[in-house]
Structure formats: structure tokens, C-alpha cells
Motif scaffolding. Structure first.
Motif, PDB file in Angstrom:
ATOM      1  N   MET B  86       0.856  -1.183   0.000  1.00  0.00           N
ATOM      2  CA  MET B  86       0.000   0.000   0.000  1.00  0.00           C
ATOM      3  C   MET B  86       0.891   1.232   0.000  1.00  0.00           C
ATOM      4  N   VAL B  87       0.619   2.119  -0.926  1.00  0.00           N
ATOM      5  CA  VAL B  87       1.403   3.346  -1.018  1.00  0.00           C
ATOM      6  C   VAL B  87       0.457   4.539  -1.059  1.00  0.00           C
ATOM      7  N   ASN B  88       0.766   5.555  -0.287  1.00  0.00           N
ATOM      8  CA  ASN B  88       0.007   6.805  -0.353  1.00  0.00           C
ATOM      9  C   ASN B  88       0.938   7.889  -0.872  1.00  0.00           C
ATOM     10  N   TYR B  89       0.481   8.587  -1.898  1.00  0.00           N
ATOM     11  CA  TYR B  89       1.320   9.631  -2.478  1.00  0.00           C
ATOM     12  C   TYR B  89       0.892  11.027  -2.041  1.00  0.00           C
ATOM     13  N   GLY B  90       1.870  11.796  -1.648  1.00  0.00           N
ATOM     14  CA  GLY B  90       1.620  13.189  -1.288  1.00  0.00           C
ATOM     15  C   GLY B  90       1.657  14.087  -2.514  1.00  0.00           C
ATOM     16  N   THR B  91       1.462  15.375  -2.281  1.00  0.00           N
ATOM     17  CA  THR B  91       1.361  16.360  -3.359  1.00  0.00           C
ATOM     18  C   THR B  91       2.589  16.349  -4.270  1.00  0.00           C
ATOM     19  N   ASN B  92       3.750  16.186  -3.665  1.00  0.00           N
ATOM     20  CA  ASN B  92       4.980  16.226  -4.472  1.00  0.00           C
ATOM     21  C   ASN B  92       5.522  14.831  -4.764  1.00  0.00           C
ATOM     22  N   GLY B  93       4.651  13.872  -4.724  1.00  0.00           N
ATOM     23  CA  GLY B  93       5.067  12.514  -5.064  1.00  0.00           C
ATOM     24  C   GLY B  93       5.746  11.783  -3.929  1.00  0.00           C
ATOM     25  N   GLU B  94       5.784  12.388  -2.720  1.00  0.00           N
ATOM     26  CA  GLU B  94       6.414  11.674  -1.616  1.00  0.00           C
ATOM     27  C   GLU B  94       5.550  10.470  -1.244  1.00  0.00           C
ATOM     28  N   ALA B  95       6.222   9.360  -0.962  1.00  0.00           N
ATOM     29  CA  ALA B  95       5.501   8.101  -0.780  1.00  0.00           C
ATOM     30  C   ALA B  95       5.464   7.693   0.688  1.00  0.00           C
ATOM     31  N   LEU B  96       4.257   7.458   1.169  1.00  0.00           N
ATOM     32  CA  LEU B  96       4.052   6.922   2.518  1.00  0.00           C
ATOM     33  C   LEU B  96       3.636   5.467   2.329  1.00  0.00           C
ATOM     34  N   LEU B  97       4.479   4.554   2.821  1.00  0.00           N
ATOM     35  CA  LEU B  97       4.239   3.136   2.553  1.00  0.00           C
ATOM     36  C   LEU B  97       3.656   2.449   3.775  1.00  0.00           C
ATOM     37  N   ASP B  98       2.797   1.494   3.486  1.00  0.00           N
ATOM     38  CA  ASP B  98       2.262   0.679   4.574  1.00  0.00           C
ATOM     39  C   ASP B  98       2.684  -0.763   4.340  1.00  0.00           C
ATOM     40  N   ASN B 107       8.927   1.560  11.384  1.00  0.00           N
ATOM     41  CA  ASN B 107      10.182   2.204  10.978  1.00  0.00           C
ATOM     42  C   ASN B 107       9.950   3.200   9.854  1.00  0.00           C
ATOM     43  N   HIS B 108       9.111   2.804   8.908  1.00  0.00           N
ATOM     44  CA  HIS B 108       8.873   3.688   7.774  1.00  0.00           C
ATOM     45  C   HIS B 108       8.107   4.940   8.193  1.00  0.00           C
ATOM     46  N   PHE B 185     -11.242  14.455  13.449  1.00  0.00           N
ATOM     47  CA  PHE B 185     -10.955  13.233  14.204  1.00  0.00           C
ATOM     48  C   PHE B 185      -9.456  12.926  14.144  1.00  0.00           C
ATOM     49  N   LEU B 186      -8.875  13.033  12.954  1.00  0.00           N
ATOM     50  CA  LEU B 186      -7.465  12.685  12.762  1.00  0.00           C
ATOM     51  C   LEU B 186      -6.525  13.713  13.372  1.00  0.00           C
ATOM     52  N   ASP B 187      -6.997  14.953  13.457  1.00  0.00           N
ATOM     53  CA  ASP B 187      -6.203  16.031  14.052  1.00  0.00           C
ATOM     54  C   ASP B 187      -5.717  15.679  15.452  1.00  0.00           C
ATOM     55  N   ASP B 188      -6.524  14.902  16.140  1.00  0.00           N
ATOM     56  CA  ASP B 188      -6.196  14.540  17.509  1.00  0.00           C
ATOM     57  C   ASP B 188      -5.012  13.575  17.578  1.00  0.00           C
ATOM     58  N   TYR B 189      -4.683  12.964  16.440  1.00  0.00           N
ATOM     59  CA  TYR B 189      -3.630  11.946  16.442  1.00  0.00           C
ATOM     60  C   TYR B 189      -2.365  12.367  15.694  1.00  0.00           C
ATOM     61  N   PHE B 190      -2.562  13.001  14.537  1.00  0.00           N
ATOM     62  CA  PHE B 190      -1.429  13.141  13.625  1.00  0.00           C
ATOM     63  C   PHE B 190      -1.048  14.581  13.336  1.00  0.00           C
ATOM     64  N   GLU B 191       0.243  14.770  13.098  1.00  0.00           N
ATOM     65  CA  GLU B 191       0.732  16.104  12.766  1.00  0.00           C
ATOM     66  C   GLU B 191       1.119  16.201  11.296  1.00  0.00           C
ATOM     67  N   ASN B 192       1.523  15.072  10.716  1.00  0.00           N
ATOM     68  CA  ASN B 192       1.992  15.056   9.335  1.00  0.00           C
ATOM     69  C   ASN B 192       0.799  15.068   8.384  1.00  0.00           C
ATOM     70  N   ASP B 193       0.812  15.994   7.445  1.00  0.00           N
ATOM     71  CA  ASP B 193      -0.346  16.154   6.569  1.00  0.00           C
ATOM     72  C   ASP B 193      -0.585  14.913   5.707  1.00  0.00           C
ATOM     73  N   LEU B 194       0.491  14.318   5.211  1.00  0.00           N
ATOM     74  CA  LEU B 194       0.315  13.148   4.340  1.00  0.00           C
ATOM     75  C   LEU B 194      -0.252  11.958   5.126  1.00  0.00           C
ATOM     76  N   VAL B 195       0.255  11.799   6.348  1.00  0.00           N
ATOM     77  CA  VAL B 195      -0.271  10.713   7.187  1.00  0.00           C
ATOM     78  C   VAL B 195      -1.759  10.945   7.415  1.00  0.00           C
ATOM     79  N   LYS B 196      -2.093  12.174   7.730  1.00  0.00           N
ATOM     80  CA  LYS B 196      -3.487  12.516   7.991  1.00  0.00           C
ATOM     81  C   LYS B 196      -4.337  12.302   6.732  1.00  0.00           C
ATOM     82  N   ALA B 197      -3.830  12.763   5.611  1.00  0.00           N
ATOM     83  CA  ALA B 197      -4.575  12.626   4.360  1.00  0.00           C
ATOM     84  C   ALA B 197      -4.775  11.151   4.017  1.00  0.00           C
ATOM     85  N   ALA B 198      -3.712  10.377   4.210  1.00  0.00           N
ATOM     86  CA  ALA B 198      -3.804   8.947   3.890  1.00  0.00           C
ATOM     87  C   ALA B 198      -4.848   8.265   4.762  1.00  0.00           C
TER      88      ALA B 198
END
Lengths: 405, 539
Positions: B86-98, B107-108, B185-198
């Protein structure tokens, strides 16, 4: 403190052996999940157990069986000697055929099970999970012309199992592989070179369509490469011991240390099993001349085995790991125990193999299952339904020729 | 003239499940299907020789294990295969992998945000807690909160007990969760926009809401509620495509003696003296039954297949106003090879599972803004899956097919109706977005099926192409689904029932709606229940 290289040298003798396929298979072992089998470094899994399990059920996977024991039994008396040692009648076995069988002590207790390949008129290959060379050498005593040779390190072997295997072997250039029927074997030239003899048997330990590949060690890596190249678009991947444990249970196959205790390693009286107890009565042929354990087994057949290995479909989805079995929901009378159990992803059932006192098989069977929810133990008493057929037996396994995947 | 015990309209997976349980109970059942093929939105179709698309729904997670096991769907050919990568892509193509391995995934995540990597544990635990409670209700008939019938009171007490088990703090949290937005809801957990968006993406899928819209947090839960062999939230592929699910249920249904008639669209449900007595087919044939079950959505059932005069006052209007706004499109693509995605290690697992082109929270909200203005999103959220990388049966060897779920796509455009040109433009937007994440992708395309809400409505019959047969907002959930007072599968006309996703527990290939409806029908017919209990109560 010694340096790292010194450390390696100091323990060199304690390193596990590596199989003929190790240079390739180890690259897949991303998680370094090594176990051990007969002194060899052996993968519990490579990347992910579920993925590897599904390779066998959905596409194809390879299982390194180099550590399995392989003995050549040759000579004019080879047949007579083998027939004396195993419970099945192998005199009817034709060249090019394989058969599943077992061998027992004089008391009729099972030492191990395995397969016998009839390589030629006076030539057999016997395979077994655990070393049995001493037993068979002992059995050869008194026969004029029989030789037992340990070929375990001299043959590289690999199981190749799953619905797309026939297609991949075709792609690999094994002409006519689709005409190879279950329990037959044949030789094919590897990469078109007739000097590189690849023996292929349509056998396996997964209950699915599959083959076992046998080749001289010097061609092991070439075989691996050819197979992985042909299988690239068919999701080929190695699978380890854990996935094997799953698929063999779905197929209803037994393992030493779980379903049976090898007779020669058993300490306590009758803590080993007979073929009848293991539901392998069909492997015992009383019509053939005398064989090891005959008298004891004949007696057991007459009286019926005290215990019988059965397949159970258990209510709910909690695994009955190590569970006791009872004849009613109140758990008063203990009638048996679970030997192996799992949640089957393909059958979608809570399945198990179990040893149950034969006289209780006609009644109800209940399992006392302990499981934990975030460390708190819970008890579930679940009804078990007796199954007579393997949990997983798709038509493709026995189809001639194999069905399209 | 033959009279069936039950006629079911629509051979989608819920209609077939309903039929299977009625037939299992010994009833003489007929399932009618307007198309030449069965399956509704769980279908496998070969539109290009050699490729099998799951044209509509494309993954499985919610299918009730108890039903799978009870109907022996494995025997009828159903195998659910998990997939990886599973890969989530951010605005600039940065990849958040699961990754499937928890340690590796952690670790990732730390590379993106150590804070969020830690927070993920709390997030998963909270979601699991919410999901666990909802999961227990999936195969139960919602109680009527205004009823004094012993069964309703008993069920309400059961619910109260389950809620009370959460503890006081969590009870409040739960209420908040039902009404808040995914983003808050997610604001309470996450600071990273891509993590939140994913993490927010499941909150909008299939729904005409944005990440900031109240109610989207629950939708998020709806998508992680399922499990695959005990792996909570895990998604799998049906071997042979989603049609394998419908076909397997149909196999069980037929084994119990059920009959299916295809090319048999229903024009009207026949009502006599306030009772449903049968149906009139589009070809004019009349068929009779003691019970008529609609697997169509609530709006279609009451406004297209029934006469207003046959309904009690107010029902027609309720159906008219039933919230079933189309919000998504689907693009199915046959590929000559495996696409390669940017910023990924080139291994067989991470490069070929699911690619979620999310961008950011802001991208997603802007995509929703387009929908609100009657346009398809110019920078849409696209979730692509490559089933052929895992299932060898759905594309020729070495070739692949990709399922693209696209949001947002309105059923009606502000600049006039949909035309083939506009549909192609919508498809191009999607392809362009994928190309940005997978250079060379366009060159791999062999065939493409673009489905806007219009195609989905016309082919599948889902009003406005809404994939859930009605939005999953709190006003339309549980005892409000489809309408308050009619959540127990019995409709205002006697002997008429509904069994589709317009009823509890809503959309998704769960088969629960069909099974629940069968249980209620059997109660009314005084027949023994043939529907199993869900397998979740020991969890």
C-alpha cells in the motif's frame, strides 16, 4: 573480546548447513526468519506467511526439500527388502511411479512415513522427513544383493506447488508435462540439455496441484533460475515451514512431532502410534508376504485402534491449540486431544486434526478452547464436527491433465 | 399460474444471499435480474479479451465470514486473496508506505514523523474499539427505539450494555466520533499532513462528503470495519474478480433449489389490497409470490418500481429525499505491463498493490469543492489497485489490469448532462494524474472502461451511481436506514421487504443486508431461522 572474524571462526563448526538452493533462496529471506531441518538452515518463512500460503493456493511457490532424506535402494533384492520393511505392497509399483507409504517397528508402531520412487527394475528411491538410514541398513541385513545409499546431499530437491505450476513448467520448456499424472515421475532435459537430467514427479505435501523437482546439485541454481524466470509472471515465490504447516493441514497430511511420535524416538510406552491410529490403515497390506509389524498390526486391525486420528471442523474461529476434547459440553469425560489446528483462509473454517478414542467417535465431540483477549484468558467450549474428506481438495489436484488455473 | 414463495428483485450479492437463506429454509424462490448477467455491483466482466475487470466493487473485506462459511462459498469457488504493497502519495510525489510487517511499517512511518508513528498505535486501538462495537451489529436487525415489543426492548438493552462496556469517557468519544469530520478526528492523532490525508481517504470513499464534512469520520470506520481471516481492516481480492463472490453465492442458492432469471427487469411491484402480490416485468409478464423482496436501492424501489397510490402517505416523499448522491467514478484499465511508480523501491511487494493518490488534506477538499459545483475534480483522489499482480486469473501472464476508484465525480454536471466527450475528459483527468505518479503509464494502456455515475446507474441500477445504495451518514444509518420506522427490512406495504445496501448495515460487499432481511422474512412466515449468527462475538 574477539573481533567479528575471530568469532565466526570460533563457531564455524556450529553453523547450520546451507542447502543447494541457499544462494538464491536466502535472497528472498528478507526477514532472516531461519529455522532448522535436519541440520540445515531452513526458512520458517521468507517475506510473509500468508502471502506464501496463498502462493500455493492461488499461484505457485517453491519449497526447498534438500534437507529431506533421500536413499537409493538398489540391487536384485531391493524390492524384497523394501517390501519387508514397509507396510504397503510395493511389488506392484511400476517404474516411473511413486507411492506414499510408512514403515513400522515389530510392534506395529510407525517410525516414519515417506515416498518410494521406482527408478528402475531393481532401483528405488526412498524419501523421509527424518534420517532413517540406520533402520534401512539394519533391514538390509541378510539380503544378498541390496545396497542402501544415502543420497540426501547428492540430490537437490524442490517442491513446486500451486495452481499455475503446470503452466510454468510448460513455459520452462518441459514438453508434455501436462501428461504427467499424479504419482508419476519422468525425466526432462533442463534448458534443453539432455545431460542435465531433471526428474519431475507430480507429488507434493500441499493437497494442491504440484510437482517435486529433483536434480544433481551442480545444476541446482540453474534449475532455480530457469524456474523463477518461467514463473516470473505467475507470482512464483519460495514458501517456508509455516506455510507448509498450513497447507498440509488443510490437505489432511500428518507431521512427526504433531500427529505422531516417531517410534524409534519414543520413550514412554505406546506414546507412539500405529498406522491404524493415524487413519492410515489403507497403507497396510496384509495380503503381501511378511513385513515388519505385521503380527502386531493384524491384531490391532482385529481389535480396532484405541485412538483414531480424525479431521474436525470446529465451531467459531478460535483455534483449539493444544485443546482437550470431551464427549459433551459439560467437559466431564476426556476423550482425546487436538494435534494440529488452524483457521483455514481458503476453506473459511476452524479446522483441526485430533486424536480421539475410537469408541467415542460416534458421539458428540467438544473442544475446550483457551484463547486470550489482550492477555486475559477466555474459555470457549466449541462443538466439533467430524469430517471424512480433506478440508481442501480442489479438482485440479488430481485432474488429468491439470485444469487451467 | 405459478406462485412463488418469494420473488427477489435484483441478483446483486445481497439479493442472492437473501435468496440463498430463503431457499435454504425450504422456500420456492425466484431472483430476477435486469441484466444478462448476475452480480449487481460485485461482478467480473471481460470487456477486453483476456482481461477480467471487477467493473464496480474491487476489493473484499466486509463479507461476513459466518456467511462465507455457512453457505460454503469456498466449495462454490470463492477464494479471497490478501495483497500487499500500500502506497500513499503526497502532493509532491512523496511516498508513505504501509508494510504488512508491523515493525517495518513503524520504521517507515518514523521517517515521515516519529510523533505520528507513535500516535498510530493509539489511533489503531481507538479505531479497533469503535469498529468492534459496530461489527457486532452488522448481522443484527436494528431495534426500533419507539417500539415496546419485547424483541426491540431486548435488543436496545443489549446495545446499551455494549455501549456501557466502553466506559464513560469512550461513550462521549463515540458520540463525537459519529458526528465529527474525518479531518477533525485525525487532528487529535497526527501532525503530518500526508499521514493525515492517507488516513482520511476511507472517510470520503463513496460519499458526497469532504474530509472536513461532519459525518465523514464514521465513513472512515465503515471502511476499516471488515477483516480478512482475523486481520482487522485488511482487504483482499476475490480470485477471479468480485463476480466470484456473487457466483459463489448464486452457486449456494441454486444448490438449495433457487431459480434465477436474467434479462428480467422489473417494471412494477404489484400491490393488491395493501399487499405486495408479485411483479410485472418490463416485457409485461406478471409473476406472483407471497413475498416480494427488493434488492434495489430505496429511491429506485419506491419511486420507480411502485405506484405512489400504493404507498402510505409520506413514503414516496421520503424515498424522493433519500440521500443517495453519486460522488465517485471508476476507471478500469487493461495494461500491457506492470506500471512502475515513482519513489518506491523496486520490489515485488511494494510496487504492485494499492496506490492511493491522495495529495494532501487540501487536495482532497478542493476535489470535493469541484463536486459541489457540479464538476468532476480536476485533481481527483484516485485509489488504484492492480489485482492481476496477485491473481493470475484476471489478465494474461505478464499483462495487468488496474482498477481506479475516483472521487469526486458528480452524477449531474453543472454545464449540462454527461456526454461521451465529457466522460472521456473525466477518464483523461484520471490517466493524467496516474501518469504523474507512474511515468510511461499511458503507453501501457490496452483498453479502458470509464464509468461515471451515469454508467453505474444505467448498468448496475444504483441511483445516481451511489455505491452504497444511499449515503452512510448518521441520519441514514442503523434504525434510520433507509427511513426511520422501516429499518427492520419490512416495508410499508405488507409482504414487501428490502434486502439491499439501502438497509442496515449499508454499503459494501458484506452480504449482511440480504441475510438479515431473510431472517426477518422467515420470522414473518413462521419458518425456522436459516441465517447463522455472526462470528464476531468471541473477539
Amino acid at each position: 573480546m574477539k573481533s567479528n572474524s575471530d568469532m565466526t571462526a570460533a563457531y564455524i563448526d556450529e553453523q547450520l548447513k546451507e542447502t543447494h538452493f541457499h544462494p538464491r533462496s536466502s535472497k528472498f529471506n528478507v526477514r532472516n526468519a531461519w529455522g532448522v531441518w535436519n541440520g540445515f538452515k531452513f526458512a520458517d518463512y521468507y517475506y510473509d506467511v500468508d502471502f506464501e500460503y496463498f502462493c500455493v493456493r492461488n499461484s505457485c511457490g517453491t519449497y526447498d526439500i534438500c534437507p529431506m532424506q533421500k536413499y537409493y535402494i538398489t540391487g536384485a533384492d531391493a524390492e524384497a527388502m523394501l517390501n519387508r520393511m514397509v507396510t504397503r505392497d510395493i511389488s506392484k509399483l511400476k517404474v516411473g511411479r511413486v507411492t506414499y507409504l510408512c514403515w513400522c517397528t515389530d510392534e506395529g508402531r510407525m517410525i516414519d512415513d515417506g515416498t518410494v520412487f521406482k527408478l528402475g527394475p531393481n532401483s528405488y528411491m526412498l524419501t523421509s522427513g527424518s534420517p532413517c538410514i540406520a533402520w534401512f541398513k539394519k533391514g538390509a541385513f541378510g539380503y544378498a544383493d541390496v545396497k542402501v545409499t544415502d543420497m540426501s546431499d547428492n540430490i537437490a530437491a524442490m517442491a513446486f506447488q500451486g495452481p499455475t505450476t503446470c503452466e510454468v513448467l510448460k513455459k520452462m520448456g518441459l514438453d508434455g508435462i501436462e501428461t504427467l499424472n499424479p504419482f508419476n515421475f519422468r525425466h526432462f532435459p533442463l534448458n534443453g540439455d539432455s545431460d542435465k537430467k531433471l526428474m519431475v514427479s507430480r507429488t507434493g505435501f500441499t493437497g494442491d496441484l504440484g510437482y517435486e523437482l529433483w536434480i544433481a546439485p551442480e545444476y541446482a541454481l540453474e534449475l532455480w533460475d530457469a524456474l523463477y524466470q518461467a514463473g516470473e509472471n505467475y507470482n512464483i515465490h519460495p514458501y517456508g515451514e509455516l506455510a507448509t504447516g498450513m497447507v498440509r493441514l488443510e490437505a489432511g497430511f500428518i507431521l512427526p512431532g504433531l500427529e505422531f511420535n516417531e517410534a524409534l524416538k519414543t520413550v514412554r510406552f505406546e506414546h507412539d502410534q500405529t498406522p491404524f491410529q493415524l487413519n492410515l490403515g489403507w497403507l497396510v497390506d496384509f495380503k503381501k508376504p511378511h513385513f515388519n509389524g505385521r503380527k502386531a498390526l493384524l491384531k490391532e486391525k482385529e481389535h480396532g485402534p484405541e485412538y483414531t486420528l480424525v479431521k474436525l471442523d470446529i465451531d467459531g474461529n478460535k483455534c483449539a491449540e493444544g485443546s482437550y476434547l470431551y464427549n459433551n459440553e459439560k467437559l466431564k469425560k476426556h476423550i482425546g486431544y487436538i494435534t494440529s489446528t488452524m483457521w483455514s483462509p481458503v476453506v473459511k473454517a476452524n479446522i483441526a486434526l485430533a486424536m480421539v478414542e475410537t469408541k467415542y467417535l460416534k458421539g458428540e465431540i467438544w473442544a475446550e478452547i483457551y484463547y486470550s483477549k489482550e492477555m486475559r484468558p477466555h474459555l470457549k467450549v466449541a462443538k466439533c464436527i467430524l469430517r471424512t474428506k480433506p478440508f481442501w481438495a480442489p479438482a485440479r489436484t488430481r485432474a488429468k491433465p491439470p485444469l487451467p488455473f | 399460474m405459478k406462485k412463488y414463495d418469494a420473488i427477489i428483485i435484483g441478483a446483486g450479492h445481497n439479493g442472492l444471499t437473501n435468496g440463498a437463506y430463503l431457499a435454504k429454509a425450504g422456500l420456492d424462490v425466484l431472483v430476477l435480474e435486469k441484466n444478462a448477467y448476475i452480480g449487481g455491483a460485485a461482478i467480473s466482466r471481460e470487456l477486453q479479451e483476456g482481461w477480467t475487470y471487477s467493473s464496480c466493487s474491487y476489493m473484499s473485506s466486509m463479507l461476513r465470514q459466518a456467511i462465507h462459511r455457512d453457505l460454503n462459498l469456498s466449495k462454490h469457488g470463492l477464494v479471497l486473496v490478501p495483497f500487499h504493497g500500500m502506497v500513499n502519495y503526497g502532493t509532491n510525489g512523496e511516498a508513505l508506505l504501509d508494510y504488512s510487517d508491523a515493525g517495518v511499517a513503524y520504521n517507515h512511518l518514523r521517517k515521515h514523523s516519529p510523533h505520528d508513528a507513535d500516535s498510530m498505535f493509539r489511533f489503531q486501538a481507538d479505531l479497533a474499539r469503535y469498529a468492534q462495537l459496530i461489527r457486532k451489529t452488522l448481522m443484527r436487525t436494528p431495534p426500533d427505539p419507539t417500539s415496546f415489543k419485547p424483541r426491540d426492548i431486548k435488543e436496545l438493552l443489549w446495545m446499551a450494555k455494549e455501549f456501557w462496556k466502553l466506559g464513560e469517557k469512550e461513550l462521549y468519544e463515540y458520540m463525537r466520533f459519529f458526528t465529527t469530520s474525518a479531518e477533525e478526528f485525525l487532528d487529535d492523532y497526527f501532525e503530518n499532513d500526508l499521514v493525515k490525508a492517507a488516513m482520511a481517504t476511507p472517510g470520503i470513499i463513496g460519499t458526497a462528503l469532504g474530509v472536513y464534512s461532519p459525518g465523514s469520520a464514521y465513513i472512515l470506520l465503515h471502511h476499516v470495519m471488515g477483516d480478512l481471516d482475523g486481520n482487522s481492516g485488511a482487504w483482499g481480492l476475490a480470485r477471479g474478480g468480485m463476480g466470484a463472490i456473487s457466483n459463489a453465492i448464486a452457486g449456494a442458492y441454486k444448490e438449495y433449489g433457487g431459480e434465477i432469471r436474467t434479462n428480467a427487469g422489473v417494471d412494477k411491484i404489484l400491490v393488491e389490497n395493501g399487499k405486495a402480490v408479485g411483479v410485472v416485468l418490463e416485457n409485461g409478464d406478471e409473476l406472483y409470490a407471497n413475498v416480494v423482496v427488493s434488492n434495489l436501492d430505496a429511491k429506485r424501489t419506491f419511486t420507480k418500481c411502485m405506484d405512489k397510490k400504493d404507498l402510505p402517505p409520506g413514503i414516496y416523499e421520503k424515498a424522493e429525499n433519500f440521500k443517495i448522491r453519486g460522488s465517485s467514478g471508476k476507471v478500469n484499465i487493461a495494461l500491457s505491463g506492470l506500471p512502475k511508480f515513482i519513489n518506491l523501491p523496486d520490489n515485488r511487494f511494494i510496487n504492485r498493490g494499492m496506490q492511493s493518490l491522495v495529495g494532501s488534506i487540501d487536495t482532497m477538499e478542493r476535489a470535493y469543492d469541484c463536486w459541489k459545483r457540479g464538476r468532476f475534480s480536476d485533481d481527483p483522489f484516485v485509489e488504484t489497485v492492480i489485482p492481476s499482480a496477485w491473481d493470475p486469473t484476471v489478465a494474461p501472464p505478464g499483462k495487468h489490469w488496474m482498477s481506479c476508484f475516483v472521487q469526486y465525480c458528480p452524477p449531474v454536471l453543472s454545464d449540462g448532462g454527461w456526454t461521451p466527450e465529457k466522460r472521456d475528459a473525466f477518464g483523461k483527468t484520471v490517466i493524467d494524474k496516474i501518469e504523474r505518479h507512474s511515468p510511461g503509464f499511458k503507453d501501457l494502456i490496452v483498453h479502458m472502461e470509464v464509468r461515471t455515475p451515469v454508467e453505474i446507474e444505467n448498468e448496475v441500477g444504483l441511483t445516481e451511481g451511489n455505491i452504497f445504495q444511499g449515503e452512510l451518514t448518521i441520519d441514514q444509518l442503523f434504525f434510520n436506514r433507509p427511513f426511520p420506522g422501516y429499518a427492520q427490512y419490512r416495508m410499508p406495504v405488507k409482504n414487501m421487504y428490502m434486502c439491499g445496501a439501502s438497509t442496515h448495515p449499508g454499503g459494501g460487499v458484506s452480504a449482511a443486508c440480504g441475510a438479515n432481511a431473510a431472517r426477518e422474512i422467515l420470522i414473518d412466515l413462521k419458518k425456522p431461522n436459516s441465517v447463522p449468527e455472526d462470528s464476531v462475538y468471541d473477539d
